[in-house]
Motif scaffolding. Structure first.
Motif, PDB file in Angstrom:
ATOM      1  N   LEU A  97      -4.017  11.699   6.579  1.00  0.00           N
ATOM      2  CA  LEU A  97      -4.032  10.820   5.365  1.00  0.00           C
ATOM      3  C   LEU A  97      -4.651  11.892   4.411  1.00  0.00           C
ATOM      4  O   LEU A  97      -5.572  12.439   4.268  1.00  0.00           O
ATOM      5  CB  LEU A  97      -4.711   9.708   5.361  1.00  0.00           C
ATOM      6  N   PHE A  99      -3.720  10.176  13.748  1.00  0.00           N
ATOM      7  CA  PHE A  99      -2.587  10.488  14.799  1.00  0.00           C
ATOM      8  C   PHE A  99      -3.172  11.524  15.836  1.00  0.00           C
ATOM      9  O   PHE A  99      -4.491  12.226  15.614  1.00  0.00           O
ATOM     10  CB  PHE A  99      -1.388  11.204  13.907  1.00  0.00           C
ATOM     11  N   TYR A 140       5.037   6.668  17.164  1.00  0.00           N
ATOM     12  CA  TYR A 140       6.211   7.288  16.284  1.00  0.00           C
ATOM     13  C   TYR A 140       6.943   8.322  17.043  1.00  0.00           C
ATOM     14  O   TYR A 140       6.404   9.063  17.928  1.00  0.00           O
ATOM     15  CB  TYR A 140       5.323   7.776  15.005  1.00  0.00           C
ATOM     16  N   LYS A 199      -4.446   7.385  -0.478  1.00  0.00           N
ATOM     17  CA  LYS A 199      -3.476   6.029  -0.435  1.00  0.00           C
ATOM     18  C   LYS A 199      -4.161   5.175  -1.845  1.00  0.00           C
ATOM     19  O   LYS A 199      -5.077   5.447  -2.287  1.00  0.00           O
ATOM     20  CB  LYS A 199      -3.948   5.437   0.701  1.00  0.00           C
ATOM     21  N   PHE A 202       7.863   5.363   6.411  1.00  0.00           N
ATOM     22  CA  PHE A 202       7.792   7.051   5.995  1.00  0.00           C
ATOM     23  C   PHE A 202       8.911   7.435   5.373  1.00  0.00           C
ATOM     24  O   PHE A 202      10.059   7.036   5.476  1.00  0.00           O
ATOM     25  CB  PHE A 202       7.175   7.814   6.965  1.00  0.00           C
ATOM     26  N   PHE A 214       0.671  -1.055  -0.004  1.00  0.00           N
ATOM     27  CA  PHE A 214       0.205  -0.018   0.058  1.00  0.00           C
ATOM     28  C   PHE A 214       0.890   1.173  -0.069  1.00  0.00           C
ATOM     29  O   PHE A 214       2.063   1.306   0.712  1.00  0.00           O
ATOM     30  CB  PHE A 214      -0.937   0.065   1.106  1.00  0.00           C
ATOM     31  N   SER A 271      11.227  10.756   4.059  1.00  0.00           N
ATOM     32  CA  SER A 271      11.918  11.807   4.552  1.00  0.00           C
ATOM     33  C   SER A 271      11.179  13.167   4.655  1.00  0.00           C
ATOM     34  O   SER A 271      11.308  14.113   5.500  1.00  0.00           O
ATOM     35  CB  SER A 271      13.269  12.255   4.435  1.00  0.00           C
ATOM     36  N   PHE A 273       0.872   5.634   0.606  1.00  0.00           N
ATOM     37  CA  PHE A 273       0.099   6.865   1.155  1.00  0.00           C
ATOM     38  C   PHE A 273       0.782   7.796   0.757  1.00  0.00           C
ATOM     39  O   PHE A 273       1.980   8.219   0.767  1.00  0.00           O
ATOM     40  CB  PHE A 273      -0.143   6.519   2.631  1.00  0.00           C
ATOM     41  N   PRO A 294      -0.094  14.755  11.334  1.00  0.00           N
ATOM     42  CA  PRO A 294      -0.179  14.201  10.144  1.00  0.00           C
ATOM     43  C   PRO A 294      -1.488  13.718   9.856  1.00  0.00           C
ATOM     44  O   PRO A 294      -2.051  13.120  10.761  1.00  0.00           O
ATOM     45  CB  PRO A 294       1.024  13.083   9.918  1.00  0.00           C
ATOM     46  N   LEU A 328       4.713   0.068   8.235  1.00  0.00           N
ATOM     47  CA  LEU A 328       4.604   1.269   7.598  1.00  0.00           C
ATOM     48  C   LEU A 328       5.752   2.334   7.777  1.00  0.00           C
ATOM     49  O   LEU A 328       6.100   2.504   8.810  1.00  0.00           O
ATOM     50  CB  LEU A 328       3.339   2.291   8.507  1.00  0.00           C
ATOM     51  N   SER A 388       3.318   0.743   3.094  1.00  0.00           N
ATOM     52  CA  SER A 388       3.090  -0.346   3.970  1.00  0.00           C
ATOM     53  C   SER A 388       2.949  -1.677   3.399  1.00  0.00           C
ATOM     54  O   SER A 388       2.449  -1.826   2.379  1.00  0.00           O
ATOM     55  CB  SER A 388       1.519  -0.086   4.350  1.00  0.00           C
ATOM     56  N   THR A 441      -4.175  -3.397  10.644  1.00  0.00           N
ATOM     57  CA  THR A 441      -2.954  -2.981  10.006  1.00  0.00           C
ATOM     58  C   THR A 441      -2.916  -3.151   8.648  1.00  0.00           C
ATOM     59  O   THR A 441      -4.073  -3.429   8.188  1.00  0.00           O
ATOM     60  CB  THR A 441      -2.055  -4.109  10.441  1.00  0.00           C
ATOM     61  N   GLY A 442      -1.810  -3.037   7.821  1.00  0.00           N
ATOM     62  CA  GLY A 442      -1.979  -3.055   6.473  1.00  0.00           C
ATOM     63  C   GLY A 442      -2.166  -1.930   5.963  1.00  0.00           C
ATOM     64  O   GLY A 442      -1.860  -0.653   5.945  1.00  0.00           O
ATOM     65  N   LEU A 454      11.977  13.825  10.704  1.00  0.00           N
ATOM     66  CA  LEU A 454      11.718  12.413  10.202  1.00  0.00           C
ATOM     67  C   LEU A 454      10.730  11.796  11.072  1.00  0.00           C
ATOM     68  O   LEU A 454      10.715  11.761  12.213  1.00  0.00           O
ATOM     69  CB  LEU A 454      13.374  11.734  10.260  1.00  0.00           C
ATOM     70  N   LEU A 455      10.030  10.873  10.463  1.00  0.00           N
ATOM     71  CA  LEU A 455       9.064  10.066  11.298  1.00  0.00           C
ATOM     72  C   LEU A 455       9.137   8.432  11.309  1.00  0.00           C
ATOM     73  O   LEU A 455       9.144   8.087  10.264  1.00  0.00           O
ATOM     74  CB  LEU A 455       7.560  10.565  10.506  1.00  0.00           C
ATOM     75  N   TYR A 506       0.716  11.275   3.387  1.00  0.00           N
ATOM     76  CA  TYR A 506       0.189  12.069   4.654  1.00  0.00           C
ATOM     77  C   TYR A 506       0.587  13.539   4.468  1.00  0.00           C
ATOM     78  O   TYR A 506       1.627  13.689   3.947  1.00  0.00           O
ATOM     79  CB  TYR A 506       0.683  11.409   5.727  1.00  0.00           C
ATOM     80  N   GLU A 549      -5.988   3.623   7.065  1.00  0.00           N
ATOM     81  CA  GLU A 549      -5.734   4.926   7.388  1.00  0.00           C
ATOM     82  C   GLU A 549      -5.177   4.980   9.047  1.00  0.00           C
ATOM     83  O   GLU A 549      -6.018   4.282   9.725  1.00  0.00           O
ATOM     84  CB  GLU A 549      -6.673   5.984   7.216  1.00  0.00           C
ATOM     85  N   SER A 565       5.476  -9.109   9.127  1.00  0.00           N
ATOM     86  CA  SER A 565       4.339  -8.512   9.736  1.00  0.00           C
ATOM     87  C   SER A 565       4.095  -7.140   9.143  1.00  0.00           C
ATOM     88  O   SER A 565       5.200  -6.662   8.557  1.00  0.00           O
ATOM     89  CB  SER A 565       4.370  -8.365  11.487  1.00  0.00           C
ATOM     90  N   TRP A 566       2.798  -6.459   9.139  1.00  0.00           N
ATOM     91  CA  TRP A 566       2.891  -5.476   8.458  1.00  0.00           C
ATOM     92  C   TRP A 566       3.589  -4.030   9.146  1.00  0.00           C
ATOM     93  O   TRP A 566       3.540  -4.085  10.224  1.00  0.00           O
ATOM     94  CB  TRP A 566       1.276  -4.751   8.558  1.00  0.00           C
ATOM     95  N   GLN A 569       1.168  17.286   6.817  1.00  0.00           N
ATOM     96  CA  GLN A 569       1.119  17.709   7.963  1.00  0.00           C
ATOM     97  C   GLN A 569       1.269  19.126   8.000  1.00  0.00           C
ATOM     98  O   GLN A 569       2.501  19.785   7.538  1.00  0.00           O
ATOM     99  CB  GLN A 569       2.471  17.172   8.829  1.00  0.00           C
ATOM    100  N   TYR A 599       4.144  13.671   3.576  1.00  0.00           N
ATOM    101  CA  TYR A 599       5.097  12.315   3.653  1.00  0.00           C
ATOM    102  C   TYR A 599       4.526  11.230   2.598  1.00  0.00           C
ATOM    103  O   TYR A 599       3.333  11.059   2.589  1.00  0.00           O
ATOM    104  CB  TYR A 599       5.055  11.687   5.115  1.00  0.00           C
TER     105      TYR A 599
END
Lengths: 115, 113
Positions: free
Chosen positions: A47, B104, B35, A50, A105, A33, A107, A35, A45, A103, A94, B97-98, B42-43, A37, B101, A100-101, A39, A90
């Motif tokens: 969405l 935050f 996070y 996606k 980002f 996936f 920079s 995305f 941030p 995510l 994912s 997960t996955g 940087l995140l 995002y 969305e 395991s999943w 901010q 950003y």
């Protein structure tokens, strides 16, 4: 390992001009996936859009992006920038390459739109 | 109001102290995250928690630990803070997960003197 690359750290342009923010990614997982995002200053941030489907354009709030698996890209575009678009953008990936999943980002690209 | 809530907004402390940050989500989501957003914006994911399964980013120092009482709460404890821990800590949640969305919270800004 997996990664997301945003080549521009800072983009400054004039209101009304088109926006293009670059995003490329690296993963061994075949169905990631992607995305975007956004901010805004002093906010968290949220969405923007996606995608999961190859070569399908996704649109939201005037922005659009198309996932191209052949080039591992998911560039963000808008036809005409507005002052309110000034924010940190950003790109994120994912996938389950690690089992395991996760995510990841990029920079981030700081977009500043001038009057 | 349904959202992700974090406390405190700011925290200033000295090197070596222990700190705890709280996060609560009222969205009914099954997955929560912490996070770190550093001074260069940087995140980076630190932890994710889904159905009592904790996924830890291997780069996170051992002095960081998540604490969850139920799926709506995921707190973060730092046992002995160091200067490089100064950052904004963002909590997030998602349905699963996955490709879901992530929503935050407003963040907790930590300054270590």
């Amino acid at each position: 390992g997996d990664s997301v690359t945003q080549t521009e750290g800072l983009v400054t342009l004039t209101e009304g001009l088109p926006v293009m923010l670059n995003c490329t990614y690296q993963t061994i997982y075949s169905n990631p996936f992607l995305f975007w995002y956004v901010q805004h200053l002093n906010e968290s941030p949220r969405l923007l859009l996606k995608s999961f489907t190859d070569n399908k354009r996704t649109e939201h709030q005037g922005f659009h992006a198309t996932l191209h698996k052949s080039s591992s890209s998911f560039h963000l575009q808008k036809s005409s920038a507005q002052l309110s678009d000034s924010a940190l953008y950003y790109c994120a990936l994912s996938d389950r390459a690690s089992g395991s999943w996760q995510l990841i980002f990029g920079s981030g690209t700081q977009l500043t739109v001038m009057p | 109001e349904t959202a992700v809530f974090q406390t405190p907004n700011y925290h200033v402390t000295q090197v070596g102290n222990e700190v705890s940050f709280n996060c609560k989500q009222t969205l009914g989501h099954d997955t929560m995250y912490w996070y770190k957003q550093d001074s260069k914006k940087l995140l980076k994911i630190m932890f994710s928690y889904n159905n009592k399964q904790l996924i830890v980013n291997e780069t996170v120092p051992r002095r960081f630990s998540p604490q969850s009482s139920d799926k709506a709460h995921l707190n973060l404890r730092i046992k002995s803070v160091e200067p490089e821990d100064s950052a904004v800590y963002l909590c997030a949640s998602s349905e699963d997960t996955g490709g879901f969305e992530q929503y935050f919270g407003p963040g907790t800004r930590l300054t270590v003197l």
